[in-house]
Design an enzyme around this catalytic site. Sequence first.
Site, PDB file in Angstrom:
ATOM      1  N   CYS A  56       0.813  -1.214   0.000  1.00  0.00           N
ATOM      2  CA  CYS A  56       0.000   0.000   0.000  1.00  0.00           C
ATOM      3  C   CYS A  56       0.855   1.276   0.000  1.00  0.00           C
ATOM      4  O   CYS A  56       1.683   1.467   0.888  1.00  0.00           O
ATOM      5  CB  CYS A  56      -0.894  -0.031   1.239  1.00  0.00           C
ATOM      6  SG  CYS A  56      -1.785   1.502   1.519  1.00  0.00           S
ATOM      7  N   TRP A  89      -7.596  -7.203   4.465  1.00  0.00           N
ATOM      8  CA  TRP A  89      -6.178  -7.565   4.643  1.00  0.00           C
ATOM      9  C   TRP A  89      -6.022  -8.664   5.685  1.00  0.00           C
ATOM     10  O   TRP A  89      -6.398  -8.464   6.847  1.00  0.00           O
ATOM     11  CB  TRP A  89      -5.385  -6.359   5.123  1.00  0.00           C
ATOM     12  CG  TRP A  89      -5.288  -5.217   4.162  1.00  0.00           C
ATOM     13  CD1 TRP A  89      -5.971  -4.037   4.235  1.00  0.00           C
ATOM     14  CD2 TRP A  89      -4.437  -5.120   3.014  1.00  0.00           C
ATOM     15  NE1 TRP A  89      -5.600  -3.215   3.199  1.00  0.00           N
ATOM     16  CE2 TRP A  89      -4.662  -3.853   2.424  1.00  0.00           C
ATOM     17  CE3 TRP A  89      -3.505  -5.981   2.419  1.00  0.00           C
ATOM     18  CZ2 TRP A  89      -4.001  -3.432   1.277  1.00  0.00           C
ATOM     19  CZ3 TRP A  89      -2.842  -5.554   1.274  1.00  0.00           C
ATOM     20  CH2 TRP A  89      -3.091  -4.291   0.718  1.00  0.00           C
ATOM     21  N   ARG A 125     -14.347   1.565   5.494  1.00  0.00           N
ATOM     22  CA  ARG A 125     -13.453   0.568   4.907  1.00  0.00           C
ATOM     23  C   ARG A 125     -12.321   0.236   5.883  1.00  0.00           C
ATOM     24  O   ARG A 125     -11.993   1.031   6.757  1.00  0.00           O
ATOM     25  CB  ARG A 125     -12.879   1.086   3.593  1.00  0.00           C
ATOM     26  CG  ARG A 125     -13.959   1.430   2.575  1.00  0.00           C
ATOM     27  CD  ARG A 125     -13.399   1.546   1.178  1.00  0.00           C
ATOM     28  NE  ARG A 125     -12.886   0.268   0.690  1.00  0.00           N
ATOM     29  CZ  ARG A 125     -13.644  -0.683   0.126  1.00  0.00           C
ATOM     30  NH1 ARG A 125     -14.931  -0.497  -0.016  1.00  0.00           N
ATOM     31  NH2 ARG A 125     -13.100  -1.813  -0.282  1.00  0.00           N
ATOM     32  N   PHE A 126     -11.763  -0.946   5.713  1.00  0.00           N
ATOM     33  CA  PHE A 126     -10.735  -1.437   6.648  1.00  0.00           C
ATOM     34  C   PHE A 126      -9.358  -1.214   6.037  1.00  0.00           C
ATOM     35  O   PHE A 126      -8.740  -2.131   5.496  1.00  0.00           O
ATOM     36  CB  PHE A 126     -10.973  -2.915   6.934  1.00  0.00           C
ATOM     37  CG  PHE A 126     -12.396  -3.218   7.344  1.00  0.00           C
ATOM     38  CD1 PHE A 126     -12.890  -2.789   8.555  1.00  0.00           C
ATOM     39  CD2 PHE A 126     -13.232  -3.909   6.473  1.00  0.00           C
ATOM     40  CE1 PHE A 126     -14.202  -3.053   8.928  1.00  0.00           C
ATOM     41  CE2 PHE A 126     -14.537  -4.177   6.831  1.00  0.00           C
ATOM     42  CZ  PHE A 126     -15.035  -3.748   8.053  1.00  0.00           C
ATOM     43  N   THR A 127      -8.892   0.014   6.117  1.00  0.00           N
ATOM     44  CA  THR A 127      -7.669   0.386   5.409  1.00  0.00           C
ATOM     45  C   THR A 127      -6.427   0.322   6.302  1.00  0.00           C
ATOM     46  O   THR A 127      -6.510   0.388   7.532  1.00  0.00           O
ATOM     47  CB  THR A 127      -7.795   1.816   4.850  1.00  0.00           C
ATOM     48  OG1 THR A 127      -8.055   2.720   5.923  1.00  0.00           O
ATOM     49  CG2 THR A 127      -8.912   1.925   3.819  1.00  0.00           C
ATOM     50  N   VAL A 128      -5.298   0.186   5.649  1.00  0.00           N
ATOM     51  CA  VAL A 128      -3.992   0.413   6.271  1.00  0.00           C
ATOM     52  C   VAL A 128      -3.441   1.701   5.684  1.00  0.00           C
ATOM     53  O   VAL A 128      -3.814   2.050   4.543  1.00  0.00           O
ATOM     54  CB  VAL A 128      -3.026  -0.754   5.992  1.00  0.00           C
ATOM     55  CG1 VAL A 128      -3.403  -1.983   6.774  1.00  0.00           C
ATOM     56  CG2 VAL A 128      -2.930  -1.085   4.500  1.00  0.00           C
ATOM     57  N   GLU A 143      -5.154   7.788   8.933  1.00  0.00           N
ATOM     58  CA  GLU A 143      -4.939   8.648   7.759  1.00  0.00           C
ATOM     59  C   GLU A 143      -3.434   8.929   7.628  1.00  0.00           C
ATOM     60  O   GLU A 143      -2.835   9.621   8.457  1.00  0.00           O
ATOM     61  CB  GLU A 143      -5.755   9.940   7.916  1.00  0.00           C
ATOM     62  CG  GLU A 143      -5.446  11.034   6.918  1.00  0.00           C
ATOM     63  CD  GLU A 143      -5.470  10.572   5.465  1.00  0.00           C
ATOM     64  OE1 GLU A 143      -6.408   9.859   5.068  1.00  0.00           O
ATOM     65  OE2 GLU A 143      -4.512  10.894   4.739  1.00  0.00           O
ATOM     66  N   SER A 144      -2.846   8.375   6.571  1.00  0.00           N
ATOM     67  CA  SER A 144      -1.387   8.397   6.455  1.00  0.00           C
ATOM     68  C   SER A 144      -0.803   9.812   6.435  1.00  0.00           C
ATOM     69  O   SER A 144       0.275  10.048   6.973  1.00  0.00           O
ATOM     70  CB  SER A 144      -0.953   7.649   5.195  1.00  0.00           C
ATOM     71  OG  SER A 144      -1.496   8.268   4.044  1.00  0.00           O
TER      72      SER A 144
END
Length: 320
Positions: A56, A89, A125-128, A143-144
């Site tokens: 990602c 993931w 959503r299940f984000t990285v 939030e990157s």
Amino acid sequence: MTSARDSSHQSDIGKMKLEADGSFKRAASAFRNWIQKDGEFTAEKDRYHLYVSYACPWATRALITRKLKGLEDIIPVTVVSPHMGDNGWPFASADPYPGADVDPLYNSQHVRDLYYKADPNYGGRFTVPVLWDKKKHTIVNNESSEIIRIFNSAFNDMLPPEKASVDIYPEAHRQEIDSINEWVYDTVNNGVYKAGFAVSQEAYEKAVYPLFESLDRLEKMLTGKDYLVGNTLTEADIRLFVTIVRFDPVYVGHFKCNLRTIRNGYPAIHTWLKKLYWNNDAFKSSTNFEHIKVHYYWSQTKVNPTRVIAVGPTPDIDPL
Ligand SMILES: N[C@@H](CCC(=O)N[C@@H](CS)C(=O)NCC(=O)O)C(=O)O
């Protein structure tokens, strides 16, 4: 807790909602806390944990910044498998892929288990990346763009001077960095996704032409320069690097961003990319080309239903 629940509309990229005109719009991140003095989340050793995927680009921003700031001992990291499937993931316990880890904190099977632990009613959503708080058992921030700013300053009191003084968002350059970030995000970082996820010719072309116009603009900006802003490494470089390093291996083919390649069409961007990658371990050690290629070609079955993974280009990145 989560096994009986159907969350596939939240984790299956193929069920992601597109706009009426066939274009892709990225949803905003949900957990937006900050680590700061006198706040709910204060800077402490052994309190925070970072969950990422090497595939990602957004998560890789956080990995690079963690290394640049020397936060390895303060914030341990866990890597998921690149096979993002129906349940999102997976950790290595669910999909033992080389380079993937088990979740050392809760033995979660998927990243979504962490989201439900943080908020049983979570509907996004299940984000990285996920920046996790072990004390409160919740997500600090997912939030990157904010995680890298937290890393830039929140732990400085605990770092040796040579790491505390690393500043990827220097006061004097903030305006310039912010303004570059804005169009680079829209047309490049997210632009490749808009091109790749488009399901109409019009939506695709509306993304792919501005993407290459921005690359032309970046090529001019980087000619004769090692960094985008001033003469120093800033978050503008980090945010651009994660997209450019994936460009020839994935976005040219899989996302149809094929007007030009970086290696053959953009000499200044290419040199900037190779210097960051080969001269700075924070960039090289955060880049795993196998996870990158496998993830995009395998997980995004709307774009690539056969799941066949393109083998090229060789090498993934040219030598300096
Ligand atoms: N705005 C987020 C975006 C993160 C993001 O979209 N990550 C992707 C991987 S590249 C993800 O985890 N997607 C899972 C999904 O959408 O189900 C950030 O920058 O942190």
